[in-house]
Scaffold this active site. Structure first.
Site, PDB file in Angstrom:
ATOM      1  N   LYS A 199       0.814  -1.229   0.000  1.00 43.99           N
ATOM      2  CA  LYS A 199       0.000   0.000   0.000  1.00 43.99           C
ATOM      3  C   LYS A 199       0.843   1.273   0.000  1.00 43.99           C
ATOM      4  CE  LYS A 199      -3.767  -2.224   2.478  1.00 43.99           C
ATOM      5  NZ  LYS A 199      -4.749  -2.162   3.542  1.00 43.99           N
ATOM      6  N   ASN A 210      -4.692   1.493  -1.734  1.00 37.41           N
ATOM      7  CA  ASN A 210      -5.152   0.101  -1.651  1.00 37.41           C
ATOM      8  C   ASN A 210      -5.968  -0.299  -2.884  1.00 37.41           C
ATOM      9  OD1 ASN A 210      -7.605   1.461  -0.990  1.00 37.41           O
ATOM     10  ND2 ASN A 210      -8.349  -0.413  -0.047  1.00 37.41           N
ATOM     11  N   ASP A 243      -9.671   2.339   2.217  1.00 42.22           N
ATOM     12  CA  ASP A 243      -9.612   1.803   3.590  1.00 42.22           C
ATOM     13  C   ASP A 243     -10.085   2.821   4.619  1.00 42.22           C
ATOM     14  OD1 ASP A 243      -8.545  -0.733   3.169  1.00 42.22           O
ATOM     15  OD2 ASP A 243      -6.472  -0.033   3.242  1.00 42.22           O
ATOM     16  N   GLY A 270      -1.399   0.936  17.673  1.00 40.66           N
ATOM     17  CA  GLY A 270      -0.683   0.703  16.421  1.00 40.66           C
ATOM     18  C   GLY A 270      -0.296   2.005  15.755  1.00 40.66           C
TER      19      GLY A 270
HETATM   20  N1  LIG Z   1     -10.186  -5.128   8.334  1.00 42.64           N
HETATM   21  C1  LIG Z   1      -9.509  -4.619   7.331  1.00 42.64           C
HETATM   22  O1  LIG Z   1     -10.046  -4.388   6.239  1.00 42.64           O
HETATM   23  C2  LIG Z   1      -8.063  -4.278   7.508  1.00 42.64           C
HETATM   24  C3  LIG Z   1      -7.435  -3.390   6.623  1.00 42.64           C
HETATM   25  C4  LIG Z   1      -6.083  -3.080   6.858  1.00 42.64           C
HETATM   26  C5  LIG Z   1      -5.399  -3.675   7.913  1.00 42.64           C
HETATM   27  N2  LIG Z   1      -6.036  -4.541   8.732  1.00 42.64           N
HETATM   28  C6  LIG Z   1      -5.342  -5.176   9.855  1.00 42.64           C
HETATM   29  O2  LIG Z   1      -4.718  -4.151  10.632  1.00 42.64           O
HETATM   30  C7  LIG Z   1      -3.501  -4.649  11.196  1.00 42.64           C
HETATM   31  C8  LIG Z   1      -2.353  -3.695  10.875  1.00 42.64           C
HETATM   32  O3  LIG Z   1      -2.146  -3.672   9.465  1.00 42.64           O
HETATM   33  P1  LIG Z   1      -1.066  -2.659   8.833  1.00 42.64           P
HETATM   34  O4  LIG Z   1      -1.277  -2.693   7.381  1.00 42.64           O
HETATM   35  O5  LIG Z   1      -1.089  -1.353   9.534  1.00 42.64           O
HETATM   36  O6  LIG Z   1       0.296  -3.399   9.215  1.00 42.64           O
HETATM   37  P2  LIG Z   1       1.727  -2.742   9.530  1.00 42.64           P
HETATM   38  O7  LIG Z   1       1.903  -1.479   8.763  1.00 42.64           O
HETATM   39  O8  LIG Z   1       2.691  -3.849   9.371  1.00 42.64           O
HETATM   40  O9  LIG Z   1       1.654  -2.333  11.110  1.00 42.64           O
HETATM   41  C9  LIG Z   1       1.620  -3.320  12.095  1.00 42.64           C
HETATM   42  C10 LIG Z   1       1.367  -2.670  13.452  1.00 42.64           C
HETATM   43  O10 LIG Z   1       1.195  -3.708  14.423  1.00 42.64           O
HETATM   44  C11 LIG Z   1       2.164  -3.545  15.466  1.00 42.64           C
HETATM   45  N3  LIG Z   1       2.517  -4.878  15.966  1.00 42.64           N
HETATM   46  C12 LIG Z   1       2.886  -5.947  15.227  1.00 42.64           C
HETATM   47  N4  LIG Z   1       3.109  -7.006  16.024  1.00 42.64           N
HETATM   48  C13 LIG Z   1       2.873  -6.592  17.291  1.00 42.64           C
HETATM   49  C14 LIG Z   1       2.937  -7.225  18.562  1.00 42.64           C
HETATM   50  N5  LIG Z   1       3.299  -8.510  18.694  1.00 42.64           N
HETATM   51  N6  LIG Z   1       2.606  -6.507  19.656  1.00 42.64           N
HETATM   52  C15 LIG Z   1       2.236  -5.218  19.541  1.00 42.64           C
HETATM   53  N7  LIG Z   1       2.174  -4.557  18.361  1.00 42.64           N
HETATM   54  C16 LIG Z   1       2.483  -5.235  17.260  1.00 42.64           C
HETATM   55  C17 LIG Z   1       3.298  -2.811  14.814  1.00 42.64           C
HETATM   56  O11 LIG Z   1       4.079  -2.196  15.819  1.00 42.64           O
HETATM   57  P3  LIG Z   1       5.598  -1.725  15.503  1.00 42.64           P
HETATM   58  O12 LIG Z   1       5.472  -0.362  14.884  1.00 42.64           O
HETATM   59  O13 LIG Z   1       6.233  -1.705  16.824  1.00 42.64           O
HETATM   60  O14 LIG Z   1       6.181  -2.731  14.560  1.00 42.64           O
HETATM   61  C18 LIG Z   1       2.526  -1.814  13.945  1.00 42.64           C
HETATM   62  O15 LIG Z   1       2.009  -0.752  14.710  1.00 42.64           O
HETATM   63  C19 LIG Z   1      -3.305  -6.053  10.636  1.00 42.64           C
HETATM   64  O16 LIG Z   1      -3.774  -6.980  11.580  1.00 42.64           O
HETATM   65  C20 LIG Z   1      -4.197  -6.083   9.404  1.00 42.64           C
HETATM   66  O17 LIG Z   1      -4.656  -7.384   9.142  1.00 42.64           O
HETATM   67  C21 LIG Z   1      -7.367  -4.848   8.557  1.00 42.64           C
END
Ligand SMILES: NC(=O)c1ccc[n+]([C@@H]2O[C@H](COP(=O)([O-])OP(=O)(O)OC[C@H]3O[C@@H](n4cnc5c(N)ncnc54)[C@H](OP(=O)(O)O)[C@@H]3O)[C@@H](O)[C@H]2O)c1
Length: 275
Positions: free
Chosen positions: A47, A68, A102, A127
């Site tokens: 993205k 996205n 999104d 997050g």
């Molecule tokens: N429902 C939907 O349509 C939709 C759409 C988009 C995303 N999502 C979900 O949203 C979540 C984030 O997606 P993203 O695209 O933002 O991913 P991303 O950019 O990789 O960000 C991941 C986030 O999660 C944190 N994190 C990862 N592992 C962790 C742990 N063990 N403990 C605490 N924090 C942790 C990271 O912290 P750090 O900065 O410290 O690494 C970061 O803030 C995912 O679960 C994804 O599936 C859902």
């Protein structure tokens, strides 16, 4: 959900999932354009990478900082650029336009699934990755009053708080846990995808019963450990299925120029994900 909606709309299209390595993203977008694909959806980690790769950035992608959805466009008989899926026999050059669906989807889902109105709300956002950033900026734009940011890597939360403060000075954006009760906790971390993941929140710093509702962007599992604890604490809860639905339906609207059938897409999604 897309193929169910495509069939209902009577379109001769197919929605396919392709796994693309980050280094191959430029070639994948160029290839899809050359093959007259109608469009693309992009997910982690594409993205952000796609921002400089599309020919035109829609204001939604510019504002929320991620792409996205890609819509391929060609010129119609009058020379106007239009989605290729809405032109009978596209000829001539094709260009890509990047959108973000999104950010609107999270606001829609909060309203629909938790009956939360973001304007004036106090929100704890867990997050600071791509999804958290898009949600934070979109919610700030919607007029939330307080946005508390907590992230495993605190510097990323601090950078996001600074960005919100400079773009939306009326919003109180701060790193850390709220000092009073709030309307909603929004989990935008990936903690909860796996059964062994830690909770994304420190319950000693902020007990769940201080929030009216808890929204987890994760939709598989249907109930994360955070949501199950929140339900037991008496909070209203919702997972990210509504967000997934609305970002996808909005993309199909853009490609087709029609209104995608949301109810049918939701039913297809629930069947596919939860059986
Ligand atoms: N429902 C939907 O349509 C939709 C759409 C988009 C995303 N999502 C979900 O949203 C979540 C984030 O997606 P993203 O695209 O933002 O991913 P991303 O950019 O990789 O960000 C991941 C986030 O999660 C944190 N994190 C990862 N592992 C962790 C742990 N063990 N403990 C605490 N924090 C942790 C990271 O912290 P750090 O900065 O410290 O690494 C970061 O803030 C995912 O679960 C994804 O599936 C859902």
């Amino acid at each position: 959900m897309h193929n169910a909606a495509i069939a209902a709309l009577g379109l001769d299209w197919r929605y396919l999932a392709c796994e693309v390595a980050p280094d191959d993203l430029p070639a994948a977008i160029a290839g899809a354009r050359a093959m007259h694909f109608v469009g693309l959806n992009l997910t982690v980690p594409h993205k952000l990478l796609a921002l400089p790769l599309v020919d035109v950035l829609d204001p939604s992608a510019e504002a929320w900082g991620a792409v996205n959805t890609v819509v391929f466009e060609a010129q119609d008989a009058s020379g106007e650029w239009r989605p290729i899926g809405q032109i009978d026999h596209p000829r001539g050059p094709v260009r890509s336009r990047g959108y973000n669906t999104d950010a609107d989807a999270i606001v829609l889902s909060l309203r629909e699934d938790l009956a939360i109105e973001p304007r004036g709300a106090r929100i704890l956002l867990l997050g600071a990755g791509g999804a958290a950033r898009a949600a934070a900026l979109r919610l700030a734009d919607e007029g939330v009053s307080e946005l508390w940011l907590v992230n495993r890597t605190e510097s990323k939360a601090a950078a996001l708080a600074d960005e919100i403060t400079s773009r939306y000075p009326a919003v109180h954006a701060a790193v850390g846990y709220p000092d009073s009760s709030i309307e909603i906790i929004l989990n935008a971390t990936s903690a909860g995808l796996h059964p062994t993941d830690p909770l994304p929140i420190d319950l000693e710093a902020f007990p769940l019963n201080r929030a009216d509702g808890v929204y987890d962007m994760i939709y598989r599992p249907a109930e994360t450990a955070l949501l199950s604890a929140a339900r037991l604490a008496g909070c209203r809860v919702a997972n990210g299925l509504g967000m997934l639905l609305h970002q996808g339906a909005a993309a199909l609207d853009l490609w087709s120029g029609q209104t995608a059938p949301r109810d049918l897409m939701r039913a297809a999604l629930e069947k596919e994900i939860y059986g």
